[in-house]
Design an enzyme around this catalytic site. Structure first.
Site, PDB file in Angstrom:
ATOM      1  N   LYS A  23      10.882  -1.651  -6.499  1.00 41.60           N
ATOM      2  CA  LYS A  23      10.299  -0.735  -7.374  1.00 41.60           C
ATOM      3  C   LYS A  23      10.817   0.860  -7.673  1.00 41.60           C
ATOM      4  O   LYS A  23      11.514   1.099  -7.133  1.00 41.60           O
ATOM      5  CB  LYS A  23       8.932  -0.916  -6.988  1.00 41.60           C
ATOM      6  CG  LYS A  23       7.637   0.939  -7.465  1.00 41.60           C
ATOM      7  CD  LYS A  23       6.062   0.574  -6.649  1.00 41.60           C
ATOM      8  CE  LYS A  23       5.712   2.190  -7.671  1.00 41.60           C
ATOM      9  NZ  LYS A  23       4.324   1.743  -6.900  1.00 41.60           N
ATOM     10  N   ASP A  48       5.374   9.276 -10.745  1.00 40.01           N
ATOM     11  CA  ASP A  48       3.905   8.675 -10.257  1.00 40.01           C
ATOM     12  C   ASP A  48       3.204   9.178 -10.765  1.00 40.01           C
ATOM     13  O   ASP A  48       3.144  10.373  -9.046  1.00 40.01           O
ATOM     14  CB  ASP A  48       4.039   7.200  -9.304  1.00 40.01           C
ATOM     15  CG  ASP A  48       2.520   6.570  -9.097  1.00 40.01           C
ATOM     16  OD1 ASP A  48       1.604   7.009 -10.501  1.00 40.01           O
ATOM     17  OD2 ASP A  48       2.597   5.244  -8.417  1.00 40.01           O
ATOM     18  N   LYS A  59      -3.641  11.157 -11.083  1.00 40.93           N
ATOM     19  CA  LYS A  59      -3.268  11.815  -8.930  1.00 40.93           C
ATOM     20  C   LYS A  59      -4.115  12.886  -8.356  1.00 40.93           C
ATOM     21  O   LYS A  59      -3.668  14.236  -9.662  1.00 40.93           O
ATOM     22  CB  LYS A  59      -1.821  11.621  -8.355  1.00 40.93           C
ATOM     23  CG  LYS A  59      -1.916  10.117  -8.063  1.00 40.93           C
ATOM     24  CD  LYS A  59      -0.671  10.085  -7.951  1.00 40.93           C
ATOM     25  CE  LYS A  59       0.132   8.489  -7.369  1.00 40.93           C
ATOM     26  NZ  LYS A  59      -0.452   8.115  -6.502  1.00 40.93           N
ATOM     27  N   GLU A  63      -0.009   0.951 -10.709  1.00 42.84           N
ATOM     28  CA  GLU A  63       1.493   0.251 -11.578  1.00 42.84           C
ATOM     29  C   GLU A  63       2.540   0.168 -11.211  1.00 42.84           C
ATOM     30  O   GLU A  63       3.440  -0.767 -12.062  1.00 42.84           O
ATOM     31  CB  GLU A  63       1.891   1.709 -12.556  1.00 42.84           C
ATOM     32  CG  GLU A  63       3.086   2.199 -11.803  1.00 42.84           C
ATOM     33  CD  GLU A  63       2.479   3.107 -10.316  1.00 42.84           C
ATOM     34  OE1 GLU A  63       1.481   3.232 -10.099  1.00 42.84           O
ATOM     35  OE2 GLU A  63       3.728   3.199  -9.472  1.00 42.84           O
ATOM     36  N   ARG A 123       3.303  -2.776  -9.256  1.00 40.88           N
ATOM     37  CA  ARG A 123       2.328  -4.482  -9.422  1.00 40.88           C
ATOM     38  C   ARG A 123       2.805  -4.443 -11.128  1.00 40.88           C
ATOM     39  O   ARG A 123       3.555  -5.838 -10.904  1.00 40.88           O
ATOM     40  CB  ARG A 123       1.004  -4.842  -8.608  1.00 40.88           C
ATOM     41  CG  ARG A 123       0.519  -3.826 -10.003  1.00 40.88           C
ATOM     42  CD  ARG A 123      -1.158  -3.962  -8.827  1.00 40.88           C
ATOM     43  NE  ARG A 123      -1.252  -3.140  -7.690  1.00 40.88           N
ATOM     44  CZ  ARG A 123      -2.592  -2.101  -6.541  1.00 40.88           C
ATOM     45  NH1 ARG A 123      -3.598  -3.720  -6.813  1.00 40.88           N
ATOM     46  NH2 ARG A 123      -1.988  -2.043  -5.652  1.00 40.88           N
TER      47      ARG A 123
HETATM   48  N1  BES Z   1       2.887   5.067  -5.516  1.00 45.37           N
HETATM   49  C1  BES Z   1       1.428   4.864  -5.415  1.00 45.37           C
HETATM   50  C2  BES Z   1       1.971   3.838  -3.914  1.00 45.37           C
HETATM   51  C3  BES Z   1       1.719   4.915  -2.994  1.00 45.37           C
HETATM   52  C4  BES Z   1       0.827   6.144  -2.883  1.00 45.37           C
HETATM   53  C5  BES Z   1       2.749   5.453  -2.083  1.00 45.37           C
HETATM   54  C6  BES Z   1       0.740   6.933  -1.917  1.00 45.37           C
HETATM   55  C7  BES Z   1       3.551   6.115  -1.152  1.00 45.37           C
HETATM   56  C8  BES Z   1       2.509   7.101  -0.859  1.00 45.37           C
HETATM   57  C9  BES Z   1       1.116   3.104  -6.274  1.00 45.37           C
HETATM   58  O1  BES Z   1       1.165   3.311  -7.417  1.00 45.37           O
HETATM   59  C10 BES Z   1      -0.389   3.852  -6.472  1.00 45.37           C
HETATM   60  O2  BES Z   1      -0.526   5.121  -6.418  1.00 45.37           O
HETATM   61  N2  BES Z   1      -1.222   2.105  -5.397  1.00 45.37           N
HETATM   62  C11 BES Z   1      -2.306   3.161  -5.736  1.00 45.37           C
HETATM   63  C12 BES Z   1      -3.146   1.622  -5.788  1.00 45.37           C
HETATM   64  C13 BES Z   1      -4.206   1.703  -6.089  1.00 45.37           C
HETATM   65  C14 BES Z   1      -5.702   2.524  -7.042  1.00 45.37           C
HETATM   66  C15 BES Z   1      -5.300   0.218  -6.272  1.00 45.37           C
HETATM   67  C16 BES Z   1      -2.780   3.734  -4.189  1.00 45.37           C
HETATM   68  O3  BES Z   1      -2.725   2.257  -3.224  1.00 45.37           O
HETATM   69  O4  BES Z   1      -4.127   3.775  -3.700  1.00 45.37           O
HETATM   70 ZN    ZN Z   2       3.464   4.405  -7.857  1.00 41.78          ZN
HETATM   71 ZN    ZN Z   3       0.528   4.607  -9.001  1.00 44.06          ZN
END
Ligand code: BES
Ligand code: ZN
Ligand code: ZN
Length: 507
Positions: free
Chosen positions: A272, A277, A284, A356, A358
């Site tokens: 990835k 992000d 976020k 995003e 995935r």
């Molecule tokens: N990049 C993030 C995941 C992440 C969060 C990695 C914190 C490291 C530390 C990913 O893109 C994300 O935001 N995932 C969401 C998915 C959810 C909305 C289903 C998450 O994990 O909150």
């Molecule tokens: Zn991410």
């Molecule tokens: Zn994300």
């Protein structure tokens, strides 16, 4: 890096040399042997010289215990450092890796130009010799990493440091090969860490692709980069969709290495490469959002894996794929409810634009499947849920293939990186069904956020191809509180060493 540090194996008799710094290892003795003394120092005469410190239990040999004796003037060595390696029972190559990292830190603190480390005092048995030689090189080089590219004043400019790892076995072929492999591995890990630590404004998808091309020069890796128009033409609707909210163009980075006969099936690594992000429209919270520059560490570590495999000339055919984009809330961004089509024709609802990773991996996994590979492995900072489940010690992995699982276990034991298998089953797949499209990028169920994300990815891997997904959200950065050869806050470069070991199992 501002200090040039070099490391080399040296075949000399430390007893008859002398120099600025001597580092030697001490072992704690088991309960049984403890009757007389509690620590074993193999360097002749040193135990006598440090008798009072041993008596006072300042030196116990406990793993990672570092005692610096300045101006000891012992047998011609100005300073002496004693690093503990614990008991023989608990000793393994990971203890060695950390002991060498501790040795490096101590040498650094002495502000010297040259140091000698007594490898043989590790007491590595025959069986551990090659693994410990590799670990020694890794521990030193990994501990030497600093990210100061963006500091106007570099520390210790132009200083140079030469560290000799001294052993009576320096001429041994296995020892030499393992040591130099360790140097190569740690060097690419440091390269990948640098990509991760570079902030989002200086590490856009375009720059990530350029840095990859530059690093691959002369390595035997072939790098192809697709731009936005090509990504669109190739029907990569997931990657394209995520990129729409940003001014920065996406990139799809393809790395190829052919170390075996053309007829041999390749293996594929996917990472990835989300260079920043923000969450997109499902934005976020601002706390710790700056850490999302690390959302490309899966990609960076796949790039490092490819560089290492090429430099080590492994006899495998390998492809590395990195979908790279920003996730931003610009005016053309994906909106909650939008539906996109991945490369294999499957549609998905984007019910949360922050899920995003995935989406961009879906297209990459389709493309990976088209190569008819012997296996696909991906690495991604995919879910916050992974951090909740395993913290920052173990990388969770998901696979339904028993043989691949066994290989992963073997590879991670050889690398010293901790992995833990997580569950993935049909219930998780069911939770990812869409209402208006084939799939939703959000689970309809509660909990198991990492497993449902894995189940989403699985929909893009062609039937029958062994596949594993590594969620490095917890281990991709800020693991220095666990591992002394990793930066406190920066990128870790995790899984590169394991992936290279995994590739070896296909050679
Ligand atoms: N990049 C993030 C995941 C992440 C969060 C990695 C914190 C490291 C530390 C990913 O893109 C994300 O935001 N995932 C969401 C998915 C959810 C909305 C289903 C998450 O994990 O909150
Ligand atoms: Zn991410
Ligand atoms: Zn994300």
């Amino acid at each position: 890096m501002s200090t040039t540090t070099s490391f080399q194996l040296l075949n000399k008799d430390l007893k008859s040399m002398g120099g600025s710094v001597l580092v030697t290892f001490s072992r704690s003795l088991s309960q049984k042997d403890k009757a007389e003394k509690s620590v074993h120092l193999s360097f002749p005469g040193l135990a006598q010289s440090l008798a009072q410190s041993i008596e006072d239990k300042n030196i116990t040999g406990k793993a990672l215990e570092t005692c610096v004796f300045r101006e000891l003037k012992f047998q011609g060595y100005r300073h002496v450092v004693v690093v503990g390696t614990g008991t023989a029972k608990d000793f393994d190559h990971e203890v060695a890796r950390q002991a060498f990292a501790a040795a490096f830190d101590a040498i650094k603190s002495l502000n010297t130009k040259e140091a000698f480390i007594d490898f043989d005092s590790l007491g590595a048995g025959k069986k551990d010799l090659s693994a410990c030689a590799k670990a020694a090189a890794e521990g030193l080089v990994l501990a030497s990493y600093v990210f100061d590219d963006c500091k106007s004043k570099k520390k210790e400019k132009d200083s140079s440091l030469l560290i000799h790892v001294v052993t009576s076995k320096a001429a041994d072929k296995v020892m030499k090969t393992s040591f130099s492999e360790g140097l190569v591995l740690a060097d690419v890990v440091n390269f990948s860490r640098n990509l991760g630590d570079t902030p989002g404004n200086l590490m856009t998808p375009t720059i990530l692709a350029e840095r990859t091309q530059e690093a691959a020069k002369g390595s035997g890796l072939r790098v192809t980069v697709w731009d936005k128009a090509r990504i669109k033409k190739e029907k990569m609707g997931g990657l394209l969709g995520v990129s729409l909210g940003s001014d920065q163009e996406p990139r799809f980075i393809i790395m190829e290495y052919n170390g075996a006969a053309k007829s041999k099936q390749p293996i594929v690594f996917v990472g990835k490469g989300l260079t920043f992000d923000s969450g997109g429209i499902s934005i976020k919270p601002s706390a710790a959002m700056e850490e999302m520059k690390y959302d490309m560490c899966g990609g960076a570590n796949v790039i490092g894996t490819m560089l290492a495999i090429a430099r080590l000339k492994l006899k495998v055919n390998v492809m590395g794929l990195v979908p790279a984009t920003e996730n931003m809330p610009g005016p053309s961004a994906n909106k909650p409810g939008d539906i996109c089509f991945a490369r294999n024709g499957k549609s998905f609802e984007v019910n949360n634009t922050d899920a995003e990773g995935r989406l961009i991996l879906s297209d990459a996994l389709c493309y990976a499947s088209e190569q008819k590979p012997a296996m696909i492995v991906d690495a991604a900072t995919l879910t916050g849920a992974m951090v909740v489940a395993l913290g920052n010690t173990h990388t969770g992995f998901f696979t339904r293939n028993q043989d691949l699982k066994n290989k992963i276990k073997k590879a991670s034991e050889a690398s010293g990186e901790w992995t833990w298998q997580m569950p993935l089953c049909d219930f998780h797949v069911k939770d990812m069904k869409g209402t208006f499209a084939d799939l939703s990028n959000m689970s309809s169920g509660k909990g198991a956020g990492s497993a449902t994300a894995a189940a989403f990815l699985e929909q893009f891997v062609a039937e029958g191809i062994p596949w594993a997904h590594f969620d490095i959200a917890g281990t991709g950065w800020a693991v220095g509180n666990r591992l002394n050869y990793c930066p406190k806050k920066g990128a870790s470069g995790v899984m590169i060493r394991t992936f290279v070991e995994l590739a070896r199992l296909y050679a």
